[in-house]
Structures are given as structure tokens and as C-alpha cells.
Design a protein around this motif. Structure first.
Motif, PDB file in Angstrom:
ATOM      1  N   ILE A   1       0.756  -1.452   0.069  1.00  0.00           N
ATOM      2  CA  ILE A   1       0.040  -0.097   0.238  1.00  0.00           C
ATOM      3  C   ILE A   1       0.744   1.153  -0.362  1.00  0.00           C
ATOM      4  O   ILE A   1       1.697   1.300   0.760  1.00  0.00           O
ATOM      5  CB  ILE A   1      -1.007  -0.018   1.051  1.00  0.00           C
ATOM      6  CG1 ILE A   1      -1.913  -1.573   1.007  1.00  0.00           C
ATOM      7  CG2 ILE A   1      -1.539   1.526   1.382  1.00  0.00           C
ATOM      8  CD1 ILE A   1      -2.660  -1.277   2.448  1.00  0.00           C
ATOM      9  N   GLU A   2       0.210   2.373  -0.637  1.00  0.00           N
ATOM     10  CA  GLU A   2       0.643   3.669  -1.270  1.00  0.00           C
ATOM     11  C   GLU A   2       0.647   4.715  -0.365  1.00  0.00           C
ATOM     12  O   GLU A   2      -0.646   4.696  -0.140  1.00  0.00           O
ATOM     13  CB  GLU A   2       1.274   4.264  -2.128  1.00  0.00           C
ATOM     14  CG  GLU A   2       2.337   2.849  -3.341  1.00  0.00           C
ATOM     15  CD  GLU A   2       2.608   2.977  -4.460  1.00  0.00           C
ATOM     16  OE1 GLU A   2       2.362   4.490  -5.168  1.00  0.00           O
ATOM     17  OE2 GLU A   2       2.891   2.815  -4.410  1.00  0.00           O
ATOM     18  N   PRO A   3       1.174   5.844   0.160  1.00  0.00           N
ATOM     19  CA  PRO A   3       1.432   6.585   1.478  1.00  0.00           C
ATOM     20  C   PRO A   3       0.035   7.662   0.039  1.00  0.00           C
ATOM     21  O   PRO A   3      -0.031   7.106  -0.795  1.00  0.00           O
ATOM     22  CB  PRO A   3       2.094   7.569   0.734  1.00  0.00           C
ATOM     23  CG  PRO A   3       3.160   6.612   1.361  1.00  0.00           C
ATOM     24  CD  PRO A   3       3.128   6.261   0.354  1.00  0.00           C
ATOM     25  N   GLY A   4      -1.499   7.893   1.056  1.00  0.00           N
ATOM     26  CA  GLY A   4      -2.614   8.064   0.115  1.00  0.00           C
ATOM     27  C   GLY A   4      -3.448   7.565  -0.260  1.00  0.00           C
ATOM     28  O   GLY A   4      -4.530   7.965  -1.087  1.00  0.00           O
ATOM     29  N   GLU A   5      -3.486   5.903  -0.284  1.00  0.00           N
ATOM     30  CA  GLU A   5      -3.939   4.943  -0.837  1.00  0.00           C
ATOM     31  C   GLU A   5      -5.547   4.012   0.951  1.00  0.00           C
ATOM     32  O   GLU A   5      -4.231   4.298   1.606  1.00  0.00           O
ATOM     33  CB  GLU A   5      -3.285   3.751  -1.427  1.00  0.00           C
ATOM     34  CG  GLU A   5      -3.350   4.227  -2.438  1.00  0.00           C
ATOM     35  CD  GLU A   5      -2.607   2.761  -3.002  1.00  0.00           C
ATOM     36  OE1 GLU A   5      -2.432   2.660  -4.661  1.00  0.00           O
ATOM     37  OE2 GLU A   5      -1.427   2.250  -2.426  1.00  0.00           O
ATOM     38  N   THR A   6      -6.131   3.831   0.510  1.00  0.00           N
ATOM     39  CA  THR A   6      -6.991   2.489   1.037  1.00  0.00           C
ATOM     40  C   THR A   6      -6.376   1.934   0.225  1.00  0.00           C
ATOM     41  O   THR A   6      -6.382   1.267  -0.448  1.00  0.00           O
ATOM     42  CB  THR A   6      -8.606   2.983   0.354  1.00  0.00           C
ATOM     43  OG1 THR A   6      -8.625   2.868  -0.368  1.00  0.00           O
ATOM     44  CG2 THR A   6      -8.817   4.517   1.504  1.00  0.00           C
TER      45      THR A   6
END
Lengths: 308, 308
Positions: free
Chosen positions: B201-206
Motif C-alpha cells: 500500500i502506498e501513502p495516500g491510498e486505502t
């Protein structure tokens, strides 16, 4: 926002950008360089806080707006246009909530995701100038999605960090069938504010184990029937909020005062009054853009008889 | 293991310890020191790999077994007994999978959680001897659940890192109603092994956005109806696996060969043959202790007509 605005190419400055993260571009320095031309856009930020229009949209400028000495992060593509954010050399760690947190509430879903990505990355870069393994300097790689140690013996790569956090309702049903939910106050909450309990997931834990541990630690309750609801990126500085519902059969609270200023059981009626801001409400609920708000709304809207 | 063994105090050495993380003890150096007496136990590890009995349990020793120069991490309490692990000064990064990964499959649930915690913490300490913000040395704090920068201007604390990863089935139903699931091979998979796709999972994602992005990037598929199933701690080195089911309406694959060696659609019959190790199976499924195995078992067991 009207649909016609979203679809219009002529209202470019006013629409929210839907950004493709374009992972395949990151590893290609030539492609990134080519995207840094006249058509490139820069997310305007005040340090790592957002800059927002009166009607609640992010503001975009050009790469000419970048302060010298700032690093650029490739956010992705808006069509064939490169979208970037600048990492300030230093920013005040003290502004971690406050302005950015309030501003986040004004943004739509797409803009919030873009801002969350940019803020988390900028904070991460600013705090990873050195290699945690050997202490040497690091340099940015892959369009800002990696940093690499410059020591030739070490060369350890490091990737942006996202910290998973559980946040949960806890339900208790009284002997006469009334559903109640547990709300608490963190030590630094604004006056009158109550919300769902939350805490960081630790190494070695599942979501469900972390929910059980946090509720036991903070409120002294044993929970069961933990059920995942939804997730949210929360860039203060870089958390993944994992929202759950749980139940307990034994409602006697043992509050850990080093973690919580207070906690109490709330009826559906009292929660409804708070969520709807009715006269006589007894506390302030979490703001609408926090996932705790959605979680409490789900709990409120679920019919009493429904099992989960 | 028979229930009588689990409940017996006399079989102390053979039972799996159920460890209370005892968060409140971590911030109390005197309490931790008091727990380091004769009754303390040390999780035996080979570097950061587990040491396991013939019947699949973790091995515990005493604090006398600690190599000089190692840091101790407080894992928690087994009753009133302090449980610790040692952080080797250095360990081979090359052993990240292999032995530990195979050994993990032999451990029961409690022991796996204990090992996962110890391995993730040990790896984290060994790779955070320096402050990523300023480059100064760090020292351990809070019983090994924190490190602090020793530079008096910086003093930045840092906490153990856990990286959230999504892993997912993707289902397609053919025109004649056959359910199929997407399986892929990572570039370093053992010969014949196929599993569910996965990615950080990347920063900014759900969670849900990360599932959609990963499947689009790696296989060229647009998914919908993403549904969380369960989670698992995966200490290679420190991941939180978030397992989901998803669906697609358009099954044409566009495989990213930089990420996947191969991917293909598998029928329920072919997956059943692989999971049951039947003669004529066409591939090897993920091993039983991987959450991908559980996810594929769920997919297999779900009746065709059930909606989700």
C-alpha cells in the motif's frame, strides 16, 4: 461540483485532478525528465500543509514555483501531464495537525488522496535524509518513491513509510436490549470532543488482534466479533486507518489515564444528537472527514436487531 | 497438542507461551529491570531465524544465553515472567526468506505471532542504529519498542515499522457461468508455484484503492467489489498482509513482466486439484501458512451463486 465541470477540459484549473500513479514511469529517469516540461504542474503547498481554493479544491502551479533546494516528487500523471510536489528542505513538525487537519475536511475524495500522498511523501523525505542503517547521506530515487544510501558498502534502499492504525467502535447491549457504543477522549483532543478509540498496529499483530489489545489496554474491555469496515489514508504524518466494529459482553471500564482523558458509554439517542448537532447534545463527535465519523454513522444506522 | 498439555503448568517447556504485550511495562525501566531476573526467558533465535523443536514449538532459554553486545527487546509477560528476545549486532539480510519462511509453517498460531514480533523487531533494530533525520546514533528505549536519536538538538524518536501489503483474489465469471480466479508468479517464486497477486500500500491510498491499482498495474484488469477478508503478520521483514477478494468483468490480461513472470485464469477444478495435491495438478499453490492459501480456500469453498 456539477458533472459538466468535471468533464470539461476548459475548466482545467477548477476541476480536481484524477492522478494515475503511473508506477512504470518512476523507474525511468528519462521519462520523468521529459514530464518536467512546460505542461508539468506542481501541487502548491504551504510547507506540507495544503493550499485550497474558496470552493475547496487543491491549487496547482508550475515547476517554476519550486523553491531552490527543494526535491521534486513525481505524484503521477493527469492524462499526459506530469504532476509533482516539492519537498521543503525543512518544515515545522509542530504543524502536524491544526491547519492541515482542518483543511483536509474541505477537500473532495480525489483531492484528499492527492494531498495525502504529497504530504506523507514530503514528510517522509524530510525525515529520511540519512540512512538509518549506517548513518550516511541518502539521495532520492525513483521519482521520489525511494531513497538510497550513498555509502557504497551499504547502499540500502528505503521506501515511503505507512503506519497501519486500528480505529474501532465497541458495542455493548444492556440487559434491556439498549445498544451503546464506547467513545473516548485522547489527551490532546479539543474541548468536548469524543471519538472512537484507536492505536497503532504492532509488529506481529493482525488487525483483529490489535483491536482487541488496544481496547483492553485503554478501556479494560475484552472484545469479540471484530469486523473490518473500511480504510482511509490519514496523512498526519502517514497513517493507514483501518476502521472496525467490535462487541463486548462486559461493559465495566478500566480507563488507562496515560492514554485517555476519559471514556464513556453512549446511547444511540445521545450519539444521534451529537452527530446531528441537536440542541442539548452532550459532546462533539469526530468531524465528517475523519473515518471515525463514518464508523459511528454506520453504527448508528444499523438496526438494533441485525447480527454481525 | 492435547488440551491437557496446554493447561498444564508442569509442561512449561513444551507449551506455547501466550504472551501479553504488557504495553504499560515498556515505559517503566525499573519494571523491565526487575523482570530480567532468574525467571526471565529468552526466545532462542538463529540470527533472526527461529529455533524450533521437532514438534513445532519455539525454544526458550535464559538471559544467560544472550551474546554480549546484543540488545534485549521486551516481548511481554507470560504470567509474571518476563519474555525477551535478543537483537544480533548484525545479521545476514540474505536469510530474509528461506529457512525462516519454511520454519514459520511449522509453528502454531501463538508461536507464530511471538516469532513474527521478535523477528520484525530484531530486523528493525539492526537497521535503525542511526537517526534517519540527522544521521546521529540512536539508542533503544521503551524495552525495545522505540529508538531515540542521541543528538540533543534532534532527539527524534522512531517506532517499529510495519508495512501494509494488499493480497487479493480476482474473480471472473465466464459467459457460461464458470468462476475463475487469477493467479500469478512473482519473479523469484519457486518452480511451479502460483499465488494471489500482492503489493505494498502506498501513502495516500486505502486498502481498496491499493487492490485496484496493483491488479491494474500487474495484470491490466479493472476490478470492483473489493471485499476485505482477513489479515496476517508476515515477518519478512515486517509486513501486515491485508487479504481481499475482488471481481472483474473484463478478463483480458496485460501482464507487467517486470513484476510478474506469468499470470493465468484458473478454474475451481484446477485450483481444487492443486490445493488437494491431486495427481495431474497443473501448478503448486501457496503453502498452508501463507494467507494466500486461506484466501484461495475461501474462494474455492464459496458456492457459485453467492453474491458478495
Amino acid at each position: 461540483m456539477a458533472t459538466s465541470e468535471l468533464n470539461s477540459e476548459t475548466t482545467d484549473k477548477r476541476r480536481s485532478r484524477r492522478i494515475d500513479r503511473a508506477d512504470h514511469v518512476r523507474a525511468d529517469p528519462d521519462a520523468i525528465a521529459a514530464l518536467m516540461g512546460d505542461r508539468a504542474v506542481l501541487l502548491r503547498m504551504d510547507g506540507i500543509d495544503p493550499v485550497i481554493t474558496d470552493d475547496g479544491r487543491l491549487v496547482w502551479g508550475t515547476l517554476g514555483d519550486v523553491d531552490s533546494g527543494s526535491e521534486l516528487v513525481f505524484l503521477g500523471l493527469d492524462g499526459d501531464r506530469g504532476c509533482f510536489a516539492a519537498v521543503p528542505r525543512a518544515h515545522e513538525p509542530g504543524d502536524a495537525r491544526g491547519k492541515a487537519w482542518l483543511a483536509a475536511g474541505q477537500l473532495g475524495r480525489e483531492d484528499f488522496a492527492t494531498f495525502a500522498t504529497a504530504r506523507s511523501l514530503a514528510h517522509w523525505h524530510a525525515n529520511h535524509r540519512y540512512c538509518a542503517r549506517c548513518g550516511a547521506m541518502t539521495v532520492q530515487g525513483k521519482g521520489g518513491w525511494q531513497r538510497d544510501c550513498t555509502d557504497m558498502q551499504c547502499r540500502t534502499p528505503v521506501f515511503p513509510r505507512t503506519d497501519p492504525v486500528v480505529i474501532m467502535t465497541v458495542e455493548h447491549v444492556t440487559d434491556d436490549g439498549e445498544r451503546r457504543v464506547l467513545l473516548g477522549r485522547g489527551l490532546n483532543f479539543p474541548e468536548g470532543r469524543y471519538s472512537a478509540l484507536a492505536g497503532f498496529i504492532e509488529p506481529g499483530e493482525t488487525i483483529e488482534q490489535a483491536v482487541a489489545r488496544e481496547v483492553l489496554e485503554e478501556a479494560g474491555l475484552k472484545v469479540h466479533s471484530v469486523r473490518y469496515s473500511s480504510s482511509q489514508a490519514w496523512p498526519f504524518p502517514s497513517q493507514l486507518m483501518l476502521a472496525c466494529h467490535a462487541k463486548t459482553d462486559h461493559p465495566s471500564l478500566a480507563i488507562d489515564r496515560t492514554e485517555l482523558a476519559d471514556a464513556f458509554w453512549v446511547s444511540r439517542g445521545d450519539l444521534f444528537a451529537a452527530m446531528e448537532n441537536l440542541p442539548g447534545k452532550s459532546f462533539d463527535p469526530p468531524p465528517p472527514h475523519a473515518i471515525a465519523h463514518r464508523l459511528l454513522r454506520e453504527w448508528l444506522d444499523r438496526p438494533t436487531e441485525e447480527k454481525f
